[in-house]
Scaffold this motif. Structure first.
Motif, PDB file in Angstrom:
ATOM      1  N   GLU A 210       0.833  -1.205   0.000  1.00 40.68           N
ATOM      2  CA  GLU A 210       0.000   0.000   0.000  1.00 40.68           C
ATOM      3  C   GLU A 210       0.870   1.259   0.000  1.00 40.68           C
ATOM      4  O   GLU A 210       0.599   2.208  -0.747  1.00 40.68           O
ATOM      5  CB  GLU A 210      -0.923  -0.004   1.219  1.00 40.68           C
ATOM      6  CG  GLU A 210      -1.858   1.208   1.272  1.00 40.68           C
ATOM      7  CD  GLU A 210      -2.785   1.158   2.478  1.00 40.68           C
ATOM      8  OE1 GLU A 210      -3.496   2.154   2.703  1.00 40.68           O
ATOM      9  OE2 GLU A 210      -2.779   0.130   3.197  1.00 40.68           O
ATOM     10  N   TYR A 211       1.911   1.269   0.832  1.00 38.59           N
ATOM     11  CA  TYR A 211       2.805   2.422   0.889  1.00 38.59           C
ATOM     12  C   TYR A 211       3.541   2.613  -0.434  1.00 38.59           C
ATOM     13  O   TYR A 211       3.744   3.746  -0.890  1.00 38.59           O
ATOM     14  CB  TYR A 211       3.815   2.265   2.016  1.00 38.59           C
ATOM     15  CG  TYR A 211       3.204   2.178   3.394  1.00 38.59           C
ATOM     16  CD1 TYR A 211       2.107   2.961   3.736  1.00 38.59           C
ATOM     17  CD2 TYR A 211       3.718   1.315   4.356  1.00 38.59           C
ATOM     18  CE1 TYR A 211       1.537   2.882   4.997  1.00 38.59           C
ATOM     19  CE2 TYR A 211       3.158   1.237   5.625  1.00 38.59           C
ATOM     20  CZ  TYR A 211       2.067   2.019   5.936  1.00 38.59           C
ATOM     21  OH  TYR A 211       1.509   1.939   7.184  1.00 38.59           O
ATOM     22  N   VAL A 212       3.929   1.502  -1.054  1.00 41.01           N
ATOM     23  CA  VAL A 212       4.662   1.584  -2.322  1.00 41.01           C
ATOM     24  C   VAL A 212       3.788   2.194  -3.407  1.00 41.01           C
ATOM     25  O   VAL A 212       4.218   3.107  -4.132  1.00 41.01           O
ATOM     26  CB  VAL A 212       5.168   0.187  -2.748  1.00 41.01           C
ATOM     27  CG1 VAL A 212       5.733   0.234  -4.165  1.00 41.01           C
ATOM     28  CG2 VAL A 212       6.228  -0.317  -1.778  1.00 41.01           C
ATOM     29  N   SER A 213       2.548   1.727  -3.508  1.00 40.01           N
ATOM     30  CA  SER A 213       1.654   2.233  -4.556  1.00 40.01           C
ATOM     31  C   SER A 213       1.330   3.717  -4.352  1.00 40.01           C
ATOM     32  O   SER A 213       1.253   4.490  -5.315  1.00 40.01           O
ATOM     33  CB  SER A 213       0.362   1.417  -4.587  1.00 40.01           C
ATOM     34  OG  SER A 213      -0.313   1.496  -3.341  1.00 40.01           O
ATOM     35  N   GLN A 214       1.145   4.131  -3.091  1.00 39.86           N
ATOM     36  CA  GLN A 214       0.847   5.537  -2.813  1.00 39.86           C
ATOM     37  C   GLN A 214       2.068   6.430  -3.070  1.00 39.86           C
ATOM     38  O   GLN A 214       1.938   7.550  -3.552  1.00 39.86           O
ATOM     39  CB  GLN A 214       0.388   5.697  -1.360  1.00 39.86           C
ATOM     40  CG  GLN A 214      -0.966   5.072  -1.066  1.00 39.86           C
ATOM     41  CD  GLN A 214      -1.345   5.166   0.396  1.00 39.86           C
ATOM     42  OE1 GLN A 214      -0.569   5.649   1.226  1.00 39.86           O
ATOM     43  NE2 GLN A 214      -2.528   4.689   0.735  1.00 39.86           N
ATOM     44  N   SER A 215       3.254   5.925  -2.720  1.00 39.20           N
ATOM     45  CA  SER A 215       4.458   6.742  -2.829  1.00 39.20           C
ATOM     46  C   SER A 215       4.902   6.944  -4.277  1.00 39.20           C
ATOM     47  O   SER A 215       5.593   7.917  -4.573  1.00 39.20           O
ATOM     48  CB  SER A 215       5.597   6.109  -2.027  1.00 39.20           C
ATOM     49  OG  SER A 215       5.960   4.851  -2.571  1.00 39.20           O
ATOM     50  N   ILE A 216       4.515   6.043  -5.176  1.00 36.48           N
ATOM     51  CA  ILE A 216       4.939   6.173  -6.578  1.00 36.48           C
ATOM     52  C   ILE A 216       4.423   7.472  -7.185  1.00 36.48           C
ATOM     53  O   ILE A 216       5.175   8.240  -7.806  1.00 36.48           O
ATOM     54  CB  ILE A 216       4.462   4.954  -7.393  1.00 36.48           C
ATOM     55  CG1 ILE A 216       5.247   3.697  -6.981  1.00 36.48           C
ATOM     56  CG2 ILE A 216       4.626   5.213  -8.885  1.00 36.48           C
ATOM     57  CD1 ILE A 216       4.755   2.417  -7.645  1.00 36.48           C
ATOM     58  N   SER A 217       3.121   7.736  -7.011  1.00 37.10           N
ATOM     59  CA  SER A 217       2.555   8.975  -7.571  1.00 37.10           C
ATOM     60  C   SER A 217       3.089  10.202  -6.848  1.00 37.10           C
ATOM     61  O   SER A 217       3.352  11.245  -7.466  1.00 37.10           O
ATOM     62  CB  SER A 217       1.029   8.942  -7.479  1.00 37.10           C
ATOM     63  OG  SER A 217       0.607   8.802  -6.128  1.00 37.10           O
ATOM     64  N   GLU A 218       3.271  10.087  -5.531  1.00 37.46           N
ATOM     65  CA  GLU A 218       3.795  11.218  -4.752  1.00 37.46           C
ATOM     66  C   GLU A 218       5.228  11.549  -5.182  1.00 37.46           C
ATOM     67  O   GLU A 218       5.592  12.718  -5.331  1.00 37.46           O
ATOM     68  CB  GLU A 218       3.760  10.894  -3.256  1.00 37.46           C
ATOM     69  CG  GLU A 218       2.374  10.682  -2.678  1.00 37.46           C
ATOM     70  CD  GLU A 218       1.629  11.979  -2.450  1.00 37.46           C
ATOM     71  OE1 GLU A 218       2.261  13.047  -2.580  1.00 37.46           O
ATOM     72  OE2 GLU A 218       0.422  11.920  -2.147  1.00 37.46           O
ATOM     73  N   TRP A 219       6.030  10.510  -5.390  1.00 37.26           N
ATOM     74  CA  TRP A 219       7.427  10.739  -5.757  1.00 37.26           C
ATOM     75  C   TRP A 219       7.551  11.313  -7.164  1.00 37.26           C
ATOM     76  O   TRP A 219       8.439  12.120  -7.434  1.00 37.26           O
ATOM     77  CB  TRP A 219       8.225   9.451  -5.638  1.00 37.26           C
ATOM     78  CG  TRP A 219       9.689   9.651  -5.907  1.00 37.26           C
ATOM     79  CD1 TRP A 219      10.401   9.283  -7.010  1.00 37.26           C
ATOM     80  CD2 TRP A 219      10.620  10.299  -5.033  1.00 37.26           C
ATOM     81  NE1 TRP A 219      11.712   9.642  -6.889  1.00 37.26           N
ATOM     82  CE2 TRP A 219      11.878  10.277  -5.686  1.00 37.26           C
ATOM     83  CE3 TRP A 219      10.522  10.887  -3.785  1.00 37.26           C
ATOM     84  CZ2 TRP A 219      13.022  10.824  -5.113  1.00 37.26           C
ATOM     85  CZ3 TRP A 219      11.653  11.437  -3.209  1.00 37.26           C
ATOM     86  CH2 TRP A 219      12.884  11.402  -3.877  1.00 37.26           C
TER      87      TRP A 219
END
Length: 301
Positions: A210-219
């Motif tokens: 979940e953290y990985v999927s959310q962080s991709i767009s944020e990054w």
């Protein structure tokens, strides 16, 4: 000639009256400025010691300026009372430079967006969550110090806004509300290393998906906004050979407020999975190897 003398006397009398009125106006202005600043400081500064010193400094500077104006008026050395106002302004500026810098800092924080209520920041070696920002102080709920990881200590810290000009401000949540974290796992040499790697990577991928999927767009937004290269947000595993064991270093991305809980969860799940291998994967501990046992001679009487 007598008429001219009477007119001259009348003009001199009115000129003196005009100067006296001007002096009284400026004296009243200085006294009102002192009273206003004392009242303002009494309301804005919560710390009693700083409040007392600031009020006293304003009072002393104000009376010094008033004395200079009074002496100058009667000696006639200063005809422009604007100069006295300049002295008063300079004195107040020097006395209240910290307060003025704090007010300027509040505008800087607001317009630049250095941080806002709800952000987790570190400033002046103090770390915490911002719970309020006013014209002079930033109020934080402190974390760290004598408690482990990122837990609240319970102390509320008031920090001058002037510190935004005096050092770095670390923001955990602005633009990218994630941080990278890692922990080390010691594995014995006679363990099934490939199985150990599979266990660690699989559990980390499932737990952190979940953290990985959310962080991709944020990054991606961070990369577009700043001059920075793309980074790996998926969990990564690095292996190091040591004297006593094979060290697994797991690096992963996590929500900045859930770092402690996530590390606990990963350790718990990986520990249970290793126990199910029935000895194929074993955790290591510090070992000591005795190279040579000295000879001991025992004499019996």
């Amino acid at each position: 000639m007598e008429i001219i003398e009477n007119i001259s006397q009348w003009m001199d009398a009115h000129l003196v009256s005009s100067n006296i009125a001007k002096y009284l106006i400026w004296a009243l202005f200085i006294l009102l400025a002192i009273a206003f600043l004392r009242q303002f400081l009494r309301k804005q500064l919560p710390d009693s010691s700083i409040r007392y010193k600031s009020q006293k400094a304003v009072e002393i500077f104000g009376y010094i300026i008033l004395a200079i104006v009074t002496i100058s008026f009667f000696t006639g050395s200063i005809k422009d009372f604007g100069l006295a106002v300049g002295f008063l302004t300079a004195g107040i500026t020097i006395t209240l430079q910290e307060l003025i810098l704090s007010i300027a800092g509040s505008f800087y924080i607001f317009f630049v967006g250095v941080y806002k209520p709800g952000d987790r920041i570190e400033i002046n070696n103090i770390k915490g969550d911002v719970i309020d920002i006013d014209s002079i102080y930033t109020t934080m709920m402190e974390i760290g110090e004598w408690v482990s990881s990122d837990n609240y200590t319970g102390r509320i810290v008031k920090l001058s806004n002037a510190f935004v000009f005096k050092g770095p401000v670390y923001n955990y949540s602005k633009d990218f509300p994630f941080v990278w974290d890692e922990f080390n796992l010691p594995i014995r040499y006679n363990s099934d290393i490939e199985l150990a790697k599979t266990i660690v990577v699989q559990i980390a991928s499932e737990t952190l998906s979940e953290y990985v999927s959310q962080s991709i767009s944020e990054w991606s937004q961070v990369v577009n906004k700043y001059y920075i290269e793309n980074a790996e947000v998926d969990p990564t595993l690095a292996i190091t050979m040591t004297d006593n064991w094979i060290q697994f270093n797991l690096r992963y991305i996590v929500d900045y407020k859930k770092r402690r809980y996530t590390k606990h969860l990963l350790n718990e799940l990986i520990g249970k999975a290793i126990q199910k291998t029935e000895g194929k994967v074993q955790l290591a501990s510090a070992t000591f190897e005795i190279v040579r046992v000295p000879n001991i001679n025992v004499k019996k009487d």
